[in-house]
Scaffold this motif. Structure first.
Motif, PDB file in Angstrom:
ATOM      1  N   LYS A   1       0.510  -1.396  -0.239  1.00 45.76           N
ATOM      2  CA  LYS A   1      -0.038  -0.227   0.188  1.00 45.76           C
ATOM      3  C   LYS A   1       0.734   1.340   0.380  1.00 45.76           C
ATOM      4  CE  LYS A   1      -3.949  -1.918   2.301  1.00 45.76           C
ATOM      5  NZ  LYS A   1      -4.924  -2.278   3.350  1.00 45.76           N
ATOM      6  N   LYS A   2       2.159   1.697  -0.381  1.00 42.92           N
ATOM      7  CA  LYS A   2       3.265   2.321   0.224  1.00 42.92           C
ATOM      8  C   LYS A   2       2.984   2.786   0.777  1.00 42.92           C
ATOM      9  CE  LYS A   2       4.922   0.716  -3.174  1.00 42.92           C
ATOM     10  NZ  LYS A   2       6.406  -0.032  -3.690  1.00 42.92           N
ATOM     11  N   GLU A   3       2.702   3.246   2.224  1.00 46.71           N
ATOM     12  CA  GLU A   3       2.545   3.618   3.710  1.00 46.71           C
ATOM     13  C   GLU A   3       3.652   4.105   3.935  1.00 46.71           C
ATOM     14  OE1 GLU A   3      -0.736   1.949   5.703  1.00 46.71           O
ATOM     15  OE2 GLU A   3       0.497  -0.134   6.203  1.00 46.71           O
ATOM     16  N   LYS A   4       3.793   5.810   5.161  1.00 54.21           N
ATOM     17  CA  LYS A   4       4.104   6.534   5.253  1.00 54.21           C
ATOM     18  C   LYS A   4       4.631   5.761   6.844  1.00 54.21           C
ATOM     19  CE  LYS A   4       6.124   9.394   1.336  1.00 54.21           C
ATOM     20  NZ  LYS A   4       6.970  10.499   0.979  1.00 54.21           N
ATOM     21  N   PHE A   5       5.840   5.232   7.316  1.00 54.47           N
ATOM     22  CA  PHE A   5       5.958   5.817   9.194  1.00 54.47           C
ATOM     23  C   PHE A   5       5.601   7.428   9.529  1.00 54.47           C
ATOM     24  CE2 PHE A   5       7.619   5.744  13.411  1.00 54.47           C
ATOM     25  CZ  PHE A   5       6.087   4.642  13.778  1.00 54.47           C
ATOM     26  N   SER A   6       4.746   8.161  10.428  1.00 53.44           N
ATOM     27  CA  SER A   6       4.907   9.200  10.280  1.00 53.44           C
ATOM     28  C   SER A   6       4.041   9.719  11.262  1.00 53.44           C
ATOM     29  CB  SER A   6       3.053   9.462   9.787  1.00 53.44           C
ATOM     30  OG  SER A   6       1.881   8.768  10.064  1.00 53.44           O
ATOM     31  N   PHE A   7       4.540   8.191  12.259  1.00 51.94           N
ATOM     32  CA  PHE A   7       4.206   8.515  13.837  1.00 51.94           C
ATOM     33  C   PHE A   7       5.174   9.464  15.376  1.00 51.94           C
ATOM     34  CE2 PHE A   7       1.726   4.568  12.118  1.00 51.94           C
ATOM     35  CZ  PHE A   7       0.458   5.058  12.747  1.00 51.94           C
ATOM     36  N   THR A   8       5.284   9.962  14.640  1.00 50.08           N
ATOM     37  CA  THR A   8       6.266  11.289  15.458  1.00 50.08           C
ATOM     38  C   THR A   8       6.509  10.714  17.157  1.00 50.08           C
ATOM     39  OG1 THR A   8       5.200  13.318  15.523  1.00 50.08           O
ATOM     40  CG2 THR A   8       7.196  12.715  13.474  1.00 50.08           C
ATOM     41  N   TRP A   9       5.836  11.289  17.343  1.00 48.73           N
ATOM     42  CA  TRP A   9       5.591  10.836  18.542  1.00 48.73           C
ATOM     43  C   TRP A   9       6.100   9.812  19.591  1.00 48.73           C
ATOM     44  CZ3 TRP A   9       5.202  14.893  22.059  1.00 48.73           C
ATOM     45  CH2 TRP A   9       5.064  15.867  21.648  1.00 48.73           C
TER      46      TRP A   9
END
Length: 327
Positions: free
Chosen positions: A38-46
């Motif tokens: 699904k070409k997902e990006k990791f965006s969980f900065t916390w």
């Protein structure tokens, strides 16, 4: 500065440059890689802040136990550590948030001035630290060198510097990060003085990251981020390897950072990490086969010549080593 102190500073600086270059590559992989079908990006900065906090806290605790430390707090009140840890968290989080609103070159432009608030923060929090010509000139040259290098090649096609509402918000976030930089570094120096020599780099590393982790965990729970991270990793197991590299490289780098902070002060750390930023860019240029323009090489020279040129401006009677603390 004695020969042993010089060797220690060089070793720590090299350690910072190597570990944080690896850390930067891992961070870029985590934030830019498209994982899975699904070409997902990791965006969980916390969660990234929490990961580095947990890893650093564990390493620092083990180091203190192995060195026979009798106190984990270093004799400092937890309220002082809460203040320093909160500013530490703010410096990291505000910098990440700014990238949602401004282009990366602009963020680097402003963050390259980190040494300036740290310099003034030292004067504010430590009455015995004086704003010398050597310190002022070397910091300005270092910052200017990074700016010249960053903009020597220009921004990407289509990226324009327009002062609209979005950019103002982004700049406010970066200024918030700089404000926090100017608090936590000098505040650590103040705590070291307050502890009367009992505070080590590992005490700093443990307590700064412990409280940063407490705050980051609270925000993860409040925003419901942790379940989403677990779900993301279960769908895209390849991200786990990048998370491990991210955490390990940060932990090793933090050992060098906090030892340098304890021994040589906040401004030395700031100047070292700013040079590290430039080295990371140079490694990227070499690895991906980019070319450098003359103005960019001028920026490189300004950074690496900032310290000796700064010393040329030292006035008569201005100490450069020994009793005065000028780091």
């Amino acid at each position: 500065m004695t020969e042993s102190s010089t060797f220690k500073l060089i070793a720590l600086a090299v350690g910072v440059w190597v570990t944080f270059t690896v850390f930067g590559m891992a961070t870029e992989a985590l934030t830019s890689t498209e994982y899975g079908d699904k070409k997902e990006k990791f965006s969980f900065t916390w969660s990234l802040v929490l990961i580095q906090s947990v890893g650093n806290t564990i390493v620092a605790t083990l180091a203190l136990k192995l060195t026979g430390a009798t106190s984990l707090s270093g004799g400092i009140r937890f309220t002082d550590w809460m203040i320093a840890g909160g500013a530490y968290l703010g410096a990291h989080k505000f910098g990440l948030l700014s990238l949602h609103y401004i282009i990366f070159p602009m963020q680097v432009l402003v963050k390259s001035c980190k040494a300036i608030p740290v310099m003034f923060g030292e004067v504010i929090f430590e009455s015995h630290v004086k704003l010398t010509a050597t310190k002022f000139v070397s910091v300005l040259m270092l910052c200017a060198g990074v700016v010249v290098f960053t903009f020597g090649k220009g921004s990407k096609k289509g990226e324009r510097f327009e002062l609209d509402d979005k950019m103002i918000i982004g700049l406010c976030y970066v200024l918030g990060a700089l404000f926090c930089d100017g608090i936590y570094g000098p505040y650590q120096n103040r705590l070291k003085t307050k502890a009367g020599g009992k505070l080590t780099g590992y005490h700093n590393m443990l307590n700064m990251n412990l409280w940063q982790g407490v705050y980051a965990l609270a925000f993860c729970l409040y925003t419901g981020e942790l379940p989403r991270v677990i779900d993301f990793v279960s769908r895209n197991p390849a991200v786990f390897a990048d998370m491990v590299k991210f955490g390990v490289a940060m932990s090793m780098g933090q050992v060098c950072i906090f030892q340098m902070q304890s021994s040589f002060g906040a401004l030395t750390v700031t100047k070292t990490t700013t040079v590290r930023k430039l080295i990371s860019v140079l490694c990227s240029v070499w690895y991906f086969g980019h070319s450098l323009k003359a103005m960019q090489w001028a920026g490189v020279a300004m950074v690496f010549l900032s310290e000796p040129i700064g010393k040329m401006f030292a006035g008569k009677g201005e100490p450069t080593n020994g009793k005065a603390k000028t780091h």
